[in-house]
Design an enzyme around this catalytic site. Structure first.
Site, PDB file in Angstrom:
ATOM      1  N   SER A 150      88.939 -41.900  14.986  1.00  0.00           N
ATOM      2  CA  SER A 150      89.781 -40.316  15.480  1.00  0.00           C
ATOM      3  C   SER A 150      91.142 -40.949  15.487  1.00  0.00           C
ATOM      4  O   SER A 150      91.211 -41.581  16.015  1.00  0.00           O
ATOM      5  CB  SER A 150      88.689 -40.132  16.915  1.00  0.00           C
TER       6      SER A 150
ATOM      7  N   VAL B 176      94.534 -46.593  18.076  1.00  0.00           N
ATOM      8  CA  VAL B 176      94.515 -47.695  17.298  1.00  0.00           C
ATOM      9  C   VAL B 176      94.495 -46.541  15.837  1.00  0.00           C
ATOM     10  O   VAL B 176      94.997 -47.152  14.742  1.00  0.00           O
ATOM     11  CB  VAL B 176      93.298 -48.597  16.776  1.00  0.00           C
ATOM     12  N   CYS B 177      93.645 -45.617  15.779  1.00  0.00           N
ATOM     13  CA  CYS B 177      93.789 -45.210  14.506  1.00  0.00           C
ATOM     14  C   CYS B 177      95.188 -43.963  14.416  1.00  0.00           C
ATOM     15  O   CYS B 177      95.324 -44.111  13.607  1.00  0.00           O
ATOM     16  CB  CYS B 177      92.913 -43.964  14.921  1.00  0.00           C
ATOM     17  N   ASP B 178      95.371 -43.858  15.288  1.00  0.00           N
ATOM     18  CA  ASP B 178      97.439 -43.377  15.118  1.00  0.00           C
ATOM     19  C   ASP B 178      98.115 -43.941  14.255  1.00  0.00           C
ATOM     20  O   ASP B 178      98.551 -44.012  13.500  1.00  0.00           O
ATOM     21  CB  ASP B 178      97.651 -42.725  16.454  1.00  0.00           C
TER      22      ASP B 178
END
Length: 166
Positions: free
Chosen positions: A54, A59-61
């Site tokens: 997501s 971490v995804c950002d």
């Protein structure tokens, strides 16, 4: 199949793991304007596919921002981030984050990509963190299933794999 954990807990990945040398399986995901995107839309260029659970997590950002920076040095390369976030949420996030070189695509509808590439998490209906690089003919040239879904992928290896193909 890849042994992957999410916050230390084993998870079940749906679909089949892809390997270097495989022809990439077809899939259908949605662009931010709700138009379908398939493997056929990507052929002709090298493609980096960054897979995240997501965009609204740390971490995804960071992963999507990193590939956005790397995309500036990857001429004629498709750089994608695929998640199960809704297309509208992806568009909002990209605008707020200043993401302008990575195309975000949503697999929320059918988990088509997740099942085709073996990254759909059965227990969470999210995608496991992974990075794939496809050559211009749509073959897998690099594949990394990140063993712990909350860890970062190997950015340098993925970028080097893409650069070796252009």
């Amino acid at each position: 199949m890849a042994n992957v954990t999410f916050k230390g807990n084993p998870i079940t990945l749906l679909g089949n793991e892809v390997k270097v040398g495989d022809v990439a399986p077809n899939f259908t995901v949605l662009a931010n304007d709700l138009t379908p995107v398939t493997l056929e839309n990507l052929k002709g260029n090298v493609t980096v596919i960054s897979v995240v659970p997501s965009l609204d997590t740390g971490v995804c950002d960071a992963q999507t921002r990193r590939f956005n920076e790397e995309a500036a040095n990857l001429e004629d390369v498709n750089v994608l981030t695929i998640s199960v976030d809704l297309p509208f949420a992806q568009k909002r996030w990209c605008g707020a984050a200043g993401i302008d070189k990575v195309q975000t695509l949503s697999d929320h509808r059918e988990l088509s990509f997740g099942k085709a590439f073996g990254v759909a998490i059965a227990e969470l209906r999210l995608l496991a963190r992974a990075v794939f690089v496809l050559n211009a003919e749509g073959e897998i040239a690099y594949a990394q299933y990140v063993p712990e879904a909350t860890d970062h992928p190997d950015y340098e290896a993925a970028v080097l794999a893409a650069k070796a193909l252009v």
